[in-house]
Write an enzyme that holds these catalytic residues in place. Structure first.
Site, PDB file in Angstrom:
ATOM      1  N   ASN A  70      38.861  52.600  33.282  1.00 32.26           N
ATOM      2  CA  ASN A  70      39.116  53.440  32.109  1.00 32.26           C
ATOM      3  C   ASN A  70      39.605  54.824  32.522  1.00 32.26           C
ATOM      4  OD1 ASN A  70      38.429  51.577  30.058  1.00 32.26           O
ATOM      5  ND2 ASN A  70      36.250  51.983  30.374  1.00 32.26           N
ATOM      6  N   HIS A 127      41.683  53.685  28.197  1.00 29.05           N
ATOM      7  CA  HIS A 127      40.818  52.719  27.546  1.00 29.05           C
ATOM      8  C   HIS A 127      41.572  51.500  27.018  1.00 29.05           C
ATOM      9  CE1 HIS A 127      36.984  54.878  27.680  1.00 29.05           C
ATOM     10  NE2 HIS A 127      37.693  55.991  27.562  1.00 29.05           N
ATOM     11  N   ASP A 165      27.550  42.240  35.694  1.00 26.59           N
ATOM     12  CA  ASP A 165      28.071  43.578  35.416  1.00 26.59           C
ATOM     13  C   ASP A 165      29.360  43.775  36.203  1.00 26.59           C
ATOM     14  OD1 ASP A 165      27.137  46.335  34.171  1.00 26.59           O
ATOM     15  OD2 ASP A 165      28.010  46.770  36.129  1.00 26.59           O
ATOM     16  N   ASP A 188      40.280  47.928  27.858  1.00 32.95           N
ATOM     17  CA  ASP A 188      39.963  46.895  26.871  1.00 32.95           C
ATOM     18  C   ASP A 188      40.670  45.589  27.202  1.00 32.95           C
ATOM     19  OD1 ASP A 188      38.382  48.662  25.511  1.00 32.95           O
ATOM     20  OD2 ASP A 188      39.792  49.004  23.863  1.00 32.95           O
ATOM     21  N   GLU A 193      30.304  46.721  29.938  1.00 33.97           N
ATOM     22  CA  GLU A 193      30.880  45.721  30.836  1.00 33.97           C
ATOM     23  C   GLU A 193      29.828  44.747  31.345  1.00 33.97           C
ATOM     24  OE1 GLU A 193      30.209  49.569  33.239  1.00 33.97           O
ATOM     25  OE2 GLU A 193      30.889  48.984  31.236  1.00 33.97           O
TER      26      GLU A 193
END
Length: 297
Positions: A181, A186, A173, A190, A216
């Site tokens: 973000n 975002h 994770d 990304d 994630e």
């Protein structure tokens, strides 16, 4: 009943006006008639095709098989109607995929011929491949998606039951990814996620499996690796990721991971993943950016 042609004038004009390619070949497999759609599709003129072997349209390694099928159909040893998918080549070398439907016919002298109807399905095949890819892969990172990743885990478990050996999984994770973000948007998030996935994938062996479980979170499957070896591999990945700048602001990401070794042939995938997940939460509770192994491994 097979169709009988009494002469070239009896070939309906609609054949020449048909939107799909139509050809007639003799018993030896040479073109006797090709309609304009057939010529347009392959990029040849009618004069260039008449008298030539129809196998010229397929790659050389397929020609012998195609000619043998043609001869069997001419002799009546094949079904009168054949529908098959073929890869063909146009005059300019472009490869296309077609559905070819063939049937035996007879001319007014009783000589057997073959009529073939060709439909271009290249775009449909490309769409099918794309849909198949999207059904199994995460669109953002290109990794296997959750469903495909879990399916691969079941395959590895089955292989382990047949052949034995070690097997480990890890759930990774990315640490504090929500902050990326929130701070950068975002689009940057990304890009960073794509970069992280690439770093992890390049750091694994070619037969290891990396899948995006969602958000994630990633699943790593390590066949033939004991728990100490898995911890070493994950630690190497952790260091590699933290040292690699990602995205436009040159972000440095870290991850936490929980590792679990398969406890035995009877352990189900969900039990194995639950142990890895509990180990992941212990890694987070330990301050993140670290690896923890499932207890009692």
């Amino acid at each position: 009943m097979p169709l009988t042609l009494t002469g070239p004038d009896d070939i309906p004009r609609l054949i020449r006006a048909a939107p799909i390619g139509i050809s007639i070949t003799d018993a030896a497999g040479r073109y006797e008639m090709v309609n304009p759609a057939y010529c347009d599709f392959y990029g040849y003129t009618e004069q260039e095709l008449l008298g030539q072997p129809f196998t010229m349209m397929v790659p050389s390694e397929q020609r012998r098989r195609l000619l043998e099928m043609h001869q069997r159909l001419i002799r009546g040893e094949e079904d009168l109607a054949r529908r098959q998918e073929w890869e063909v080549r146009r005059k300019n070398g472009e490869r296309r995929t077609v559905i070819a439907e063939a049937a035996r016919i007879f001319d007014n002298t009783g000589e057997a011929k073959k009529v073939t109807f060709v439909t271009d399905i290249t775009e449909r095949k490309a769409l099918e491949r794309r849909l198949d890819y999207l059904a199994r892969h995460d669109e953002l990172t290109g990794l296997l998606n959750r469903r495909a990743g879990l399916a691969r885990l079941e395959e590895e478990l089955e292989r382990h039951r047949r052949l034995g050996g070690a097997l480990c999984v890890a759930i990774c994770d990315l640490d504090h990814f929500k902050q990326v973000n929130d701070r950068h948007g975002h689009a940057v998030g990304d890009e960073a996620l794509q970069g992280a996935a690439d770093v992890l994938l390049r750091g694994l062996r070619h037969y290891d499996v990396l899948a995006r479980l969602g958000g994630e979170e990633f699943l790593v499957i390590l066949p033939g690796v004991t728990r100490p070896g898995a911890e070493t591999s994950l630690e190497r990945l952790r260091c590699k990721l933290s040292a690699t700048p990602l995205a436009r602001p040159r972000l440095h990401l870290t991850f936490s991971a929980g590792v679990a070794a398969l406890a035995g042939n009877e352990e189900a995938s969900h039990a194995l993943l639950e142990r890895a997940d509990r180990a992941l939460y212990r890694a987070k509770a330990s301050g993140r950016n670290c690896i923890r192994a499932a207890q009692n491994d």
